[in-house]
Design a protein around this motif. Structure first.
Motif, PDB file in Angstrom:
ATOM      1  N   ALA A   1       2.689 -12.665   2.761  1.00  0.00           N
ATOM      2  CA  ALA A   1       2.494 -11.321   3.300  1.00  0.00           C
ATOM      3  C   ALA A   1       2.261 -10.337   2.154  1.00  0.00           C
ATOM      4  CB  ALA A   1       3.709 -10.908   4.113  1.00  0.00           C
ATOM      5  N   ARG A   2       3.049 -10.499   1.096  1.00  0.00           N
ATOM      6  CA  ARG A   2       2.907  -9.621  -0.073  1.00  0.00           C
ATOM      7  C   ARG A   2       1.536  -9.826  -0.722  1.00  0.00           C
ATOM      8  NH1 ARG A   2       7.596 -11.029  -2.801  1.00  0.00           N
ATOM      9  NH2 ARG A   2       8.772  -9.965  -1.177  1.00  0.00           N
TER      10      ARG A   2
ATOM     11  N   ARG B   1      -1.191 -10.781   0.768  1.00  0.00           N
ATOM     12  CA  ARG B   1      -2.232 -10.164   1.604  1.00  0.00           C
ATOM     13  C   ARG B   1      -2.275  -8.652   1.374  1.00  0.00           C
ATOM     14  NH1 ARG B   1      -0.719 -14.133   5.381  1.00  0.00           N
ATOM     15  NH2 ARG B   1       0.830 -12.797   6.390  1.00  0.00           N
ATOM     16  N   ARG B   2      -1.050  -8.061   1.306  1.00  0.00           N
ATOM     17  CA  ARG B   2      -0.987  -6.623   1.071  1.00  0.00           C
ATOM     18  C   ARG B   2      -1.686  -6.244  -0.230  1.00  0.00           C
ATOM     19  NH1 ARG B   2       5.207  -5.705   0.941  1.00  0.00           N
ATOM     20  NH2 ARG B   2       5.682  -6.839   2.823  1.00  0.00           N
TER      21      ARG B   2
ATOM     22  N   LEU C   1      -4.089  -1.177  16.052  1.00  0.00           N
ATOM     23  CA  LEU C   1      -2.882  -1.054  16.879  1.00  0.00           C
ATOM     24  C   LEU C   1      -3.081   0.118  17.847  1.00  0.00           C
ATOM     25  CD1 LEU C   1      -0.168  -1.621  14.148  1.00  0.00           C
ATOM     26  CD2 LEU C   1      -1.153  -3.276  15.719  1.00  0.00           C
TER      27      LEU C   1
ATOM     28  N   LEU D   1      -1.114   3.513  17.713  1.00  0.00           N
ATOM     29  CA  LEU D   1      -1.132   4.340  16.502  1.00  0.00           C
ATOM     30  C   LEU D   1      -2.464   5.075  16.421  1.00  0.00           C
ATOM     31  CD1 LEU D   1       0.352   1.990  13.735  1.00  0.00           C
ATOM     32  CD2 LEU D   1       1.543   3.424  15.380  1.00  0.00           C
ATOM     33  N   THR D   2      -2.426   6.238  15.802  1.00  0.00           N
ATOM     34  CA  THR D   2      -3.673   6.991  15.636  1.00  0.00           C
ATOM     35  C   THR D   2      -4.532   6.292  14.577  1.00  0.00           C
ATOM     36  OG1 THR D   2      -2.763   8.321  13.866  1.00  0.00           O
ATOM     37  CG2 THR D   2      -2.512   9.181  16.114  1.00  0.00           C
TER      38      THR D   2
ATOM     39  N   GLU E   1      -2.939   6.619  11.212  1.00  0.00           N
ATOM     40  CA  GLU E   1      -1.741   5.765  11.113  1.00  0.00           C
ATOM     41  C   GLU E   1      -2.145   4.305  10.967  1.00  0.00           C
ATOM     42  OE1 GLU E   1       1.588   8.279  13.680  1.00  0.00           O
ATOM     43  OE2 GLU E   1       0.136   7.047  14.735  1.00  0.00           O
TER      44      GLU E   1
ATOM     45  N   ILE F   1      -1.170   1.904   7.625  1.00  0.00           N
ATOM     46  CA  ILE F   1      -0.158   0.857   7.833  1.00  0.00           C
ATOM     47  C   ILE F   1      -0.010  -0.100   6.631  1.00  0.00           C
ATOM     48  CG2 ILE F   1       0.084  -1.345   9.115  1.00  0.00           C
ATOM     49  CD1 ILE F   1       1.580   0.601  10.559  1.00  0.00           C
ATOM     50  N   PRO F   2      -1.078  -0.706   6.126  1.00  0.00           N
ATOM     51  CA  PRO F   2      -0.877  -1.663   5.015  1.00  0.00           C
ATOM     52  C   PRO F   2      -0.229  -0.997   3.802  1.00  0.00           C
ATOM     53  CG  PRO F   2      -3.078  -1.879   5.929  1.00  0.00           C
ATOM     54  CD  PRO F   2      -2.493  -0.630   6.505  1.00  0.00           C
TER      55      PRO F   2
ATOM     56  N   GLN G   1       1.776   1.558   3.882  1.00  0.00           N
ATOM     57  CA  GLN G   1       3.184   1.844   4.184  1.00  0.00           C
ATOM     58  C   GLN G   1       4.030   0.580   4.163  1.00  0.00           C
ATOM     59  OE1 GLN G   1       2.190   3.757   7.824  1.00  0.00           O
ATOM     60  NE2 GLN G   1       2.541   5.817   7.013  1.00  0.00           N
ATOM     61  N   LEU G   2       3.395  -0.544   4.478  1.00  0.00           N
ATOM     62  CA  LEU G   2       4.140  -1.805   4.390  1.00  0.00           C
ATOM     63  C   LEU G   2       4.386  -2.172   2.938  1.00  0.00           C
ATOM     64  CD1 LEU G   2       2.338  -3.900   7.155  1.00  0.00           C
ATOM     65  CD2 LEU G   2       4.642  -2.972   7.248  1.00  0.00           C
TER      66      LEU G   2
ATOM     67  N   ARG H   1       6.988   2.693   0.431  1.00  0.00           N
ATOM     68  CA  ARG H   1       7.444   3.759   1.322  1.00  0.00           C
ATOM     69  C   ARG H   1       6.583   5.009   1.153  1.00  0.00           C
ATOM     70  NH1 ARG H   1      13.841   4.546   2.278  1.00  0.00           N
ATOM     71  NH2 ARG H   1      14.346   2.371   2.517  1.00  0.00           N
TER      72      ARG H   1
ATOM     73  N   ARG I   1      -8.863   0.550   6.961  1.00  0.00           N
ATOM     74  CA  ARG I   1      -7.538  -0.082   6.869  1.00  0.00           C
ATOM     75  C   ARG I   1      -7.562  -1.218   5.850  1.00  0.00           C
ATOM     76  NH1 ARG I   1      -5.299  -2.921  12.193  1.00  0.00           N
ATOM     77  NH2 ARG I   1      -6.986  -4.358  11.648  1.00  0.00           N
TER      78      ARG I   1
END
Lengths: 243, 773
Positions: free
Chosen positions: A79-80, A82-83, A96, A99-100, A103, A107-108, A110-111, A114, A153
């Motif tokens: 997962a890390r 991919r991010r 999603l 979510l707007t 947003e 997302i990626p 923010q994952l 922070r 995104r």
């Protein structure tokens, strides 16, 4: 140019499958390349892309991306990975719905951290020509607009590699062309792009390299800028797909 | 019909986890409900059954020993009694068994039978000689006094020995853990067992029908009028005894019924959430079913049956289980009344519970299932999925402002994405947490009341003296001990209060009685002779309020009293008085205290003190450490509350689990997308747990005031059934920290429950989900 992706003797057999989705595929992708993986439905091209993204694991063989061997990585590390390294553009956008646009784009990031840069998100949307859609929900957007959001995104974390799985598959011709133009621009800006498509014309029009896959094997690997191959040669190989 | 059944069973197989959730929830709620209904129906006034069988006395009256027995024999006709027993010569008997001493009113009777108050022999036989005695089985069991035991009488200087030859069940007195007990000897034995001061006469009366409280008061008034003033020293009617007998069952059935309703509401919420979720996730399937020819009723039936089948299984197990669990309580009740215990249940009642339970489930399931039934086939097939729930955007925005990690923000948004589901889930959590609050609070309130009644922490040693040993000698012994910090002496006397039919038992206190820890609900403790405190029951019955003057009477002599406070006291269900011993000096100077509450200096070895004081006068005083343990009925209520809290908390957890399961399944596509763009398994679990945590937090926070209100209400109901107002301290049994911790515990439990669906979500196969479009 340095090597960014290396697939070595990859075999992928799905549960219950008699023959493999991929059978001994080896492939390298250099940094900065725009590569198209082309093949008919069920040829194994999406499986190949999923393996590069670390979404799936090969039955045998190894996948190395940006110097990381994905084999030993656990789910969290993948997962890390991919991010940090992958931007994924899906055929059906997979935004999603609750979510707007902004947003979704953030997302990626923010994952990953922070501290997410809303400014970076808005800038990306502006670059892709959809700045005014930031506060809308996906359901209110056209297919082309949704795919642009999906590309934004994919880019938010400045990935090493941009993967696009039939990005025009759910779009009309005009929207499809616009999306491909965007990918071309990103490639020109230095982004490595790995595109999966069944459309030979699309592949040869935008990619510098076209890898043809059939029945889980690479049957052709054409670098179109070189003198020895022409786009028409590639189309000839995949002639039945472009009739 | 076959197609509906086949489809419902096939769906049930596919949704095993949901079936388990329904099964467990219905099992717990129907089990609790069955227990409540069984107890209510099977214990509906068992006292009345035993009362009729044993020809119980409607009225028991004690008389001054100077009263002429011939006059007493004429009283039944004077007051219109249909049957009577007595006059029995009786005495206050003090005896010693082992190292403990006991006090019992002991009656001279030739036979256990008669027209009134038949004593049922539960073991042994009736006395045949003057040195034999019969005790109540309740007393014998509580104090481990077996048949054949030798009791040394200490209330007369000769200290004769009596042998216990029988145990009886007396319907005209409460159980030993709640009331003082009677004993019986042959009439000829009484003179040798009594001093002139401790003897009295007793009569039992029965009246036609079942007299009401006011009718009984009228009988006592007529009795009083037919005898010289001061002849009646005490009286007790069957209504009071019945209340004492039934109070535990009343409280238990009340608590069980209230929480059964809660369990039912939680079950309805869970069923509704589940069916709504299933309908939402099966949109395409609904379209296909309709295309194949299922009618709207058929589709509704398929979804309802999926719930009814596990619910039916749960009822079939839960109803016998509830009936079974209620049996020990029924057995306990039968045992106390001397009724033969046979496993009691009612098939028709159980069937009624089954039908009612299933009906509730059917209604709760079929209303949301109607949505599926009424769906247009083309809409269902075309859309394939139900319209998405609300975004939970506002909640997410708030969370984002707090700078929370993105998975937490997403989870928080998911929690309220479907508002109805969220509300119903919050209801299940709310009920569970509120019950836990009550289950924590009530035992503490009981403990507080118990401590005030037993003087826990206020005095450590109880001393009782025999009539043969003077008060001054007891005080001398106690004051001679250097560890003695305080002695409060207690005497008793019945006082006639206008408006109260039976003479009121009065606690006469000497010494610094304000330190004994009796709970003053309103007004203040007495500070001078003539001032009196009473519980709510007496104040209400006598139409008195704080500040009122009242003229009572003792042995026919007037006694001026002024009410200065309301006190908590459950003896005689709130019919008692508290005053200074000196108050009684005005009418009967001879009254001396007989019990002494001794407070010891800190660090004193209580056992050593008890041993030393007892050794100073082994026969004529009883010394023992104060027993502050909780009485058995309260222990039963505490245990039932604990079980109820566990059941409802479990249902609450089931509610959260159910919702998370539906949320994660419904959002499997979103989860796969998130994983594809880099969400780690741990972050997925955090996201699901955040949804659970928020639902539990909202439910928990709302549950706190509800739980406190419930605790308040139950305290009031229980106190009021014992003839009292609730002492303010019994409400305030939670500290602020606990009030904060309880919702947080709910959050922690909900997050633990979220681990399972969270892990399932974390294991979402991205490739399978995203490519199954």
């Amino acid at each position: 140019m340095s090597e960014l992706v290396r697939l070595t003797e990859i075999t992928k057999v799905y549960q219950g499958g008699v023959t493999g989705a991929l059978n001994g595929v080896s492939l390298t992708v250099e940094e900065g390349e725009f590569t198209a993986v082309m093949g008919p439905s069920g040829s194994g091209k999406t499986t190949l892309l999923n393996l590069v993204a670390g979404l799936d694991r090969p039955t045998s063989g190894s996948v190395t991306v940006a110097g990381s061997d994905l084999g030993p990585l656990g789910e969290t590390a993948l997962a890390r990975f991919r991010r940090d390294h992958i931007g994924f553009v899906f055929q059906f956008f997979h935004l999603l719905p609750n979510l707007t646009v902004l947003e979704n784009v953030l997302i990626p990031a923010q994952l990953k951290s922070r501290v997410s840069s809303e400014a970076a998100g808005r800038e990306l949307l502006a670059q892709l020509g959809i700045a005014e859609l930031a506060d809308r929900y996906p359901a209110k957007l056209s297919g082309g607009q949704q795919q642009r959001v999906s590309i934004a995104r994919a880019l938010i974390n400045r990935p090493t590699l941009l993967l696009a799985d039939e990005p025009t598959g759910a779009l009309d011709t005009r929207s499809g062309d616009e999306v491909m133009e965007l990918l071309r621009q990103l490639h020109r800006q230095g982004k490595t792009v790995l595109l999966v498509t069944h459309d030979a014309k699309l592949a040869t029009r935008y990619a510098a390299r076209v890898v043809s896959v059939m029945d889980g094997r690479i049957v052709d690997d054409a670098r179109l800028e070189t003198a020895d191959r022409e786009a028409s040669d590639v189309i000839k190989v995949r002639g039945e797909e472009t009739r | 019909m076959t197609a509906i059944l086949v489809k419902a069973i096939a769906d049930l197989r596919r949704r095993r986890v949901q079936a388990v959730v329904i099964f467990v929830t219905v099992l717990l709620s129907i089990g609790t409900g069955t227990m409540a209904v069984t107890l209510m129906s099977q214990t509906r006034d068992p006292y009345q059954t035993a009362f009729q069988a044993q020809k119980g006395a409607h009225l028991q009256v004690t008389f001054n020993p100077k009263t002429d027995p011939k006059l007493l024999a004429a009283t039944p006709a004077a007051i219109g009694a249909s049957a009577f027993g007595g006059p029995y010569l009786a005495t206050g008997l003090e005896f010693k068994y082992g190292d403990r001493k006991y006090y019992q009113n002991t009656f001279g009777r030739d036979t256990p039978g008669g027209a009134v108050e038949v004593l049922k022999i539960a073991g042994g036989r009736w006395p045949r000689a003057n040195d034999e005695i019969v005790l109540t089985r309740s007393f014998a069991e509580l104090n481990n006094v077996p048949l054949g035991a030798h009791l040394r009488v200490t209330s007369v200087p000769q200290t004769p020995m009596l042998t216990v030859v029988g145990e009886v069940i007396d319907i005209d007195e409460g159980s030993a853990d709640l009331s003082s007990q009677h004993a019986w000897v042959l009439p000829a034995a009484i003179p040798a067992l009594t001093t002139p001061d401790s003897r009295f006469y007793a009569m039992d009366y029965r009246f036609p029908g079942d007299p009401t409280s006011s009718q009984l008061a009228g009988y006592v008034d007529r009795l009083r009028a037919s005898l010289p003033p001061g002849s009646i020293s005490g009286s007790v009617n069957y209504l009071l005894i019945r209340s004492i007998f039934n109070i535990t069952n009343q409280i238990l059935t009340g608590v069980l019924s209230a929480f059964s309703v809660f369990a039912l509401v939680a079950t309805i919420a869970i069923v509704a959430v589940l069916v709504t979720g299933i309908v939402i996730s099966a949109y395409r399937e609904i379209g296909i079913m309709k295309a194949l020819g299922f009618t709207p009723a058929g589709v509704t039936g398929v979804f309802t049956l999926q719930i009814v089948i596990p619910a039916l299984a749960a009822c079939l197990l839960g109803i016998p289980a509830g009936t079974l669990v209620s049996q020990p309580l029924l057995a306990n009740s039968s045992h106390a009344l001397g009724l033969p215990y046979t496993p009691s249940f009612s098939i028709s009642l159980d069937l009624l519970i089954l039908v009612a339970g299933l009906l509730v489930v059917v209604v709760a399931a079929s209303l949301p299932a109607l949505r599926a039934g009424l769906l247009k086939p083309i809409t269902a097939i075309t859309n394939a999925t139900a319209p998405r729930g609300g975004s939970g955007r506002r909640v997410r925005r708030q969370a984002a402002r707090l700078g929370l990690p993105r998975p937490v923000i997403l989870g928080i948004g998911d929690a309220f994405a479907r508002p109805l589901r969220a509300v119903l889930t919050v209801v299940t959590v709310l009920i569970g947490v509120a019950t836990v609050v009550v289950a924590i609070g009530l035992p503490r309130s009981f403990l507080l009341i118990n401590n005030s009644e037993t003087g826990a922490g206020r005095y450590q040693v109880l001393v009782s003296r025999s009539d043969a040993y003077p008060d001054s000698e007891v005080m001398r012994i106690l004051n001679a001990q250097e560890e003695t910090a305080r002695v409060v002496a207690v005497g008793g006397q019945n006082v006639v209060i206008p408006g109260i039919s039976d003479p009121v038992n009065t606690r006469l206190l000497r010494g610094d009685s304000a330190q004994l820890g009796y709970m003053v609900i309103a007004g203040r403790w007495f500070t001078a002779p003539g001032e009196v405190l009473a519980p709510k029951g007496l104040l209400q019955e006598a139409h008195l309020k704080i500040g009122d003057q009242v003229t009572g009477s003792v042995n026919g002599e007037p006694l001026q009293l002024r009410v200065v406070g309301e006190v908590y006291d459950i003896s005689n269900l709130g019919r008692s008085l508290f005053m200074d011993l000196a108050t009684m000096a005005a009418v009967r100077p001879a009254i001396d205290p007989f019990t002494y509450y001794v407070t010891l200096k800190q660090g004193t070895d209580v056992n050593a003190y008890v041993g030393r004081v007892a050794a100073a006068q082994p026969d004529l005083i009883d010394v023992h450490a104060s027993d502050t343990s909780i009485i058995a009925p309260v222990k039963i209520i505490d245990s039932v509350l604990l079980v109820l809290a566990a059941v409802l908390a479990l249902i609450g957890v089931g509610g959260v689990f159910n919702t998370l399961l539906l949320n994660t399944r419904e959002r499997v596509h979103d989860t796969a997308t998130l994983k594809a763009v880099g969400m780690s398994p741990r972050q997925v679990i955090v996201m699901v747990a955040a949804a659970a945590g928020l639902l539990a937090l909202v439910g928990g926070l709302l549950a706190m005031p509800l739980g406190l209100i419930l605790h308040h209400m139950l305290n009031d109901v229980i106190s009021s059934s014992a003839g009292n107002d609730t002492p303010p301290g019994a409400y305030a049994v939670f500290n602020p920290l606990e009030l904060g911790v309880i919702p947080l515990l709910a959050v922690a439990v909900a997050m633990l429950a979220a681990l399972v669906p969270g892990r399932w979500a974390a294991r979402t196969n991205v490739v399978e989900v995203l490519h199954s479009e």
